[in-house]
Enzyme design. Structure first.
Site, PDB file in Angstrom:
ATOM      1  N   HIS A 111      -5.425  10.432   4.228  1.00  0.00           N
ATOM      2  CA  HIS A 111      -5.810   9.169   3.592  1.00  0.00           C
ATOM      3  C   HIS A 111      -6.949   8.462   4.324  1.00  0.00           C
ATOM      4  O   HIS A 111      -7.579   7.566   3.772  1.00  0.00           O
ATOM      5  CB  HIS A 111      -4.585   8.243   3.442  1.00  0.00           C
ATOM      6  CG  HIS A 111      -4.138   7.581   4.704  1.00  0.00           C
ATOM      7  ND1 HIS A 111      -3.079   8.039   5.452  1.00  0.00           N
ATOM      8  CD2 HIS A 111      -4.588   6.476   5.355  1.00  0.00           C
ATOM      9  CE1 HIS A 111      -2.888   7.251   6.491  1.00  0.00           C
ATOM     10  NE2 HIS A 111      -3.805   6.287   6.464  1.00  0.00           N
ATOM     11  N   ASP A 141      -0.360  14.578   4.309  1.00  0.00           N
ATOM     12  CA  ASP A 141      -1.286  13.553   4.818  1.00  0.00           C
ATOM     13  C   ASP A 141      -1.992  14.032   6.081  1.00  0.00           C
ATOM     14  O   ASP A 141      -2.186  13.274   7.033  1.00  0.00           O
ATOM     15  CB  ASP A 141      -0.556  12.236   5.083  1.00  0.00           C
ATOM     16  CG  ASP A 141      -1.513  11.052   5.222  1.00  0.00           C
ATOM     17  OD1 ASP A 141      -2.642  11.157   4.709  1.00  0.00           O
ATOM     18  OD2 ASP A 141      -1.147  10.053   5.853  1.00  0.00           O
ATOM     19  N   SER A 214      -4.052   5.087  12.000  1.00  0.00           N
ATOM     20  CA  SER A 214      -3.752   6.267  11.188  1.00  0.00           C
ATOM     21  C   SER A 214      -4.534   7.483  11.664  1.00  0.00           C
ATOM     22  O   SER A 214      -5.746   7.421  11.854  1.00  0.00           O
ATOM     23  CB  SER A 214      -4.093   5.995   9.717  1.00  0.00           C
ATOM     24  OG  SER A 214      -3.247   5.026   9.177  1.00  0.00           O
TER      25      SER A 214
END
Length: 472
Positions: A111, A141, A214
């Site tokens: 993402h 992911d 992230s």
């Protein structure tokens, strides 16, 4: 009395100091770990350029008609080539990543780089290098990037399987764009299944993770990567004590496939499942809730003709299935086109079955929409429901061959079991329900105080309910 108190005060203070010292002595020191490994953690920035920039009408101005004011306006408001208006739809994002090979392979979240036109990796020595996307996997992911550089610092991966709840872990990343920020916490839980992803048994921690973290690494105290920070649970957009990381064991399998093939292949069983509750376990004759309950077998899928609705998968390929969320993870990591043994609970007995998995389709199979049924004759039922038969039109629209429809929920036990108006009753106590007459036959000899499994179709999805008969 006063003298006695005076004598106990020093003893109390000594005990308190000893306790404080022992607690502080047990707290880990992260400084060496950070010094040795932070150089391999990178900042990742992306840019997505909108394709719809509008050209400035140059033809409106004749030669020599431009003045200084116009030139200044064009510098401020046109694009860098001087040929179009700026586009407010251009987007950018920030994230983290880490280097896994000296020749420039970098791991991050899918993402972070999704749909990016440009990916820039900023190294610890302040170099900024353009990155090429080797491959990405939306389901886990995980994304793999490549930068052109040599002799880079590398992080070593550990084992997320060996990670224990309560163990200290730390994260290094770029929350809100602040490079190489370090936060610490403990492992709160393992094997978490999130609604957004069924193929990743997430590690839950209380490490402070915020936007920009992230894709960054989660370390154990040995300095080995045990996870990739991916998601947070938040009502505000900021850290609230619940963070999730992709286990490195899952990530390593994904990275290997991305490096070799640019994509990831997963095993596919071709069933829809649900959790086995205490009530359902009782109705299926299990001593405790465990396994994955099959509510539907997908037509022409790998399980077609082998597994059935109402089977409870207890073991898959030699691995015990503790709960429903464990099955997709194990199936997804199982090798394709080889015989796999499955232990199931069926009809009160345990059976061992064999089948071969297929590759998981790129898109989840869509369910047929539920359309309006006709209004056949209604009939009352002692189980607290008003039911009706399905005619051929209703069966075709619902894509079912049998069953009865719930027109109204009147009372218990149907109400307590969670039956709702519009549900289609497909199976009772392991037997398919042909029609109303057959349903009455199936329920004629049920026992008071016993719990039975009832399979219903609701909004296109099948699920089992546990219905306990208190009175007949």
């Amino acid at each position: 009395m006063i003298k006695s108190i005076k004598k106990t005060i020093p003893i109390f203070l000594i005990g308190f100091l000893m306790f404080s010292f022992s607690v502080s002595a047990e707290l880990p020191d992260f400084t060496k770990l950070v010094e040795e490994h932070s150089a391999a953690v990178v900042n990742i920035s992306t840019k997505k350029t909108a394709k719809s920039a509008k050209k400035f009408p140059q033809e409106l101005f004749g030669e020599g008609e431009r003045n200084e004011m116009l030139d200044e306006l064009m510098k401020r408001f046109l694009d860098k080539d001087g040929g179009g208006f700026p586009n407010d739809n251009d987007t950018s994002s920030l994230g983290s990543g880490f280097i896994v090979s000296k020749d420039g392979y970098v791991v991050t979240n899918y993402h972070v780089i999704a749909e990016a036109d440009e990916i820039i990796v900023k190294l610890n020595d302040r170099r900024e290098l353009s990155a090429k996307l080797v491959g990405s996997d939306k389901r886990s992911d995980v994304a793999l990037l490549k930068i052109e550089a040599d002799n880079l610092p590398v992080l070593e991966t550990g084992s997320s399987e060996d990670l224990k709840v309560g163990e200290w872990v730390i994260a290094i990343g770029s929350p809100f764009g602040f490079d190489h920020s370090v936060t610490a916490g403990i492992v709160s839980a393992k094997g978490r299944s999130l609604p957004s992803e069924n193929y990743v048994p997430f590690i839950q921690t209380d490490v402070a993770i915020n936007p920009g973290n992230s894709g960054g690494p989660l370390f154990n105290l040995k300095g080995k990567v045990v996870g990739i920070n991916s998601q947070i649970f938040s009502r505000t957009g900021g850290f609230m004590g619940v963070s999730f990381a992709i286990p490195v064991d899952v990530a390593k399998r994904v990275i290997e496939q991305l490096k070799e093939n640019g994509k990831v292949s997963r095993g596919w069983l071709g069933v829809y499942i649900q959790e086995v509750t205490r009530e359902l376990a009782l109705s299926f004759g299990l001593s405790s809730p465990r396994g994955a309950l099959i509510v539907e077998v997908i037509k022409d899928g790998p399980a077609m003709g082998v597994l059935k609705q109402g089977d409870i998968v207890l073991e898959f390929n030699g691995k015990k299935i503790k709960n429903a969320s464990a099955l997709p993870v194990i199936v997804g990591s199982t090798e394709l086109n080889k015989d796999v043994e499955i232990t199931v609970r069926r009809g009160g007995k345990t059976e061992v079955l064999t089948l071969q998995l297929s590759e998981l389709p790129s898109d989840d199979l869509a369910k047929a929409p539920v359309k309006k049924e006709s209004k056949p004759k209604k009939i009352d039922n002692f189980m607290g429901m008003e039911l009706s038969n399905l005619d051929d039109t209703a069966k075709e629209s619902l894509d079912v061959e049998n069953g009865v429809m719930v027109k109204r929920v009147i009372k218990d036990p149907a109400r307590s079991a969670g039956v709702e108006r519009g549900d289609i009753l497909l199976m009772f106590n392991g037997e398919n329900i042909d029609d109303l007459e057959h349903f009455h036959e199936l329920t004629e000899n049920i026992e008071e105080g016993k719990t039975y499994a009832l399979l219903v179709l609701r909004s296109g999805a099948a699920r089992f309910l546990a219905i306990k008969i208190d009175k007949k």
